[in-house]
Design an enzyme around this catalytic site. Structure first.
Site, short mmCIF file in Angstrom:
data_model
loop_
_atom_site.label_atom_id
_atom_site.label_comp_id
_atom_site.label_asym_id
_atom_site.label_seq_id
_atom_site.Cartn_x
_atom_site.Cartn_y
_atom_site.Cartn_z
N ARG A 1 0.82 -1.18 -0.11
CA ARG A 1 -0.25 -0.37 0.22
C ARG A 1 0.76 1.60 -0.13
NH1 ARG A 1 -3.10 1.63 -2.52
NH2 ARG A 1 -3.99 -0.64 -2.42
N GLU B 1 5.30 39.76 -7.48
CA GLU B 1 3.94 39.89 -7.86
C GLU B 1 3.39 41.28 -7.66
OE1 GLU B 1 0.33 36.69 -5.98
OE2 GLU B 1 0.22 39.03 -4.96
N ASP C 1 -0.90 38.39 -12.24
CA ASP C 1 -1.00 38.47 -11.18
C ASP C 1 -2.80 38.24 -11.46
OD1 ASP C 1 -1.89 36.30 -8.88
OD2 ASP C 1 -3.07 38.02 -7.62
N LYS D 1 4.74 38.93 -2.58
CA LYS D 1 3.64 39.46 -2.75
C LYS D 1 2.52 39.80 -2.40
CE LYS D 1 1.44 34.98 -3.45
NZ LYS D 1 1.49 34.20 -4.81
N LYS E 1 1.67 24.82 -3.42
CA LYS E 1 0.14 24.39 -3.11
C LYS E 1 0.44 22.67 -3.09
CE LYS E 1 -2.45 28.19 -4.47
NZ LYS E 1 -2.45 28.82 -5.28
#
Length: 280
Positions: free
Chosen positions: A96, A196, A218, A163, A131
């Site tokens: 597994r 950004e 962005d 950012k 992410k």
């Protein structure tokens, strides 16, 4: 190969086996031997073979792997990636964990390859993001590379990415860039700086200040992206990000950006179907 893979494998086995696989231990004799094969059940790009071999060896160094396919190979239903021979208890206890890793990595590699193919004929490269699944980032980013994509920064430590929140908390673009450059100089860090921007006003501010390596556009529309790329004029690398889907990817690439970052490469990928079955 991933630097801390051995440590990760120990954690994975501890999570799965605990104080023992009592199902296997109760019904399979310790000296029973056999072989199992990894059968592909869905078309895609294979990834995780090298990790699987490390998993088998970490659990039982006597397991013998006969490999037929490699990371990056295109696969179809019915293909046999490898056969593993040894103690049946070991085959069952590694099954597994190995499948979880290979199915996940192959799913990421397959999806990435689809994005890369869509970009053929442009100079744009597809990037992953942060992410990722906690604890599995390095595996998922390795799978992106196997699928033909490129890694963005691995974490918060190997690149400076200013950012919107950084800019807002710093008090503006000028201060954010200046402080980032001063920090690198003071700490002796040779880190690329990306910033950004959310609109043309911020883009013009960045161009006035300079001192960065890449500008992230962005949530720009394709039309505005094309204008922004022309305005930047090759002085800095360009990256499109935010809300870009598989259907719109090519449109953004044709605007001339160098990179497109896609969180979906890792955060919402379907695993590739495969199974590990006994060879009778």
């Amino acid at each position: 190969m991933i630097d801390n893979l051995d440590e990760l494998i120990k954690l994975w086995f501890a999570e799965d086996i605990g104080d023992g696989d009592h199902t296997t231990l109760s019904c399979i004799p310790a000296d029973a031997r056999g072989k199992s094969q990894l059968i592909i059940k869905e078309a895609g790009v294979l990834a995780g073979v090298e990790v699987a071999k490390r998993i088998f060896h970490a659990f039982d160094p006597e397991l013998q792997v006969t490999q037929y396919l490699h990371d990056g190979d295109r696969v179809k239903p019915g293909d046999i990636a490898f056969v593993v021979e040894g103690r049946i208890q070991s085959l069952l206890q590694t099954e597994r964990l190995m499948l979880n890793v290979m199915q996940r990595m192959s799913g990421v590699a397959t999806r990435t390859a689809e994005y890369v193919k869509l970009l053929e004929g442009t100079h744009t490269r597809v990037l992953d993001t942060r992410k990722t699944t906690p604890g599995l980032r390095l595996l998922e980013k390795e799978a992106v590379k196997i699928g033909g994509g490129c890694n963005h920064r691995i974490g918060l430590y190997d690149m400076i990415l200013l950012k919107d929140n950084h800019v807002d908390f710093a008090g503006g673009i000028d201060k954010a860039i200046t402080r980032a450059k001063d920090y690198c100089a003071a700490k002796g860090k040779n880190l690329k700086i990306e910033i950004e921007v959310r609109n043309f006003d911020e883009l013009n501010q960045v161009l006035a200040v300079g001192g960065v390596d890449r500008i992230m556009l962005d949530n720009f529309t394709p039309a505005d992206t094309k204008k922004a790329v022309a305005l930047i004029g090759g002085r800095y690398e360009t990256e499109s990000s935010g809300g870009i889907t598989f259907d719109t990817l090519r449109t953004y690439a044709e605007c001339g950006v160098d990179f497109i970052s896609v969180g979906a490469l890792t955060h919402s990928v379907k695993s590739l179907d495969m199974s590990f079955k006994a060879v009778k």
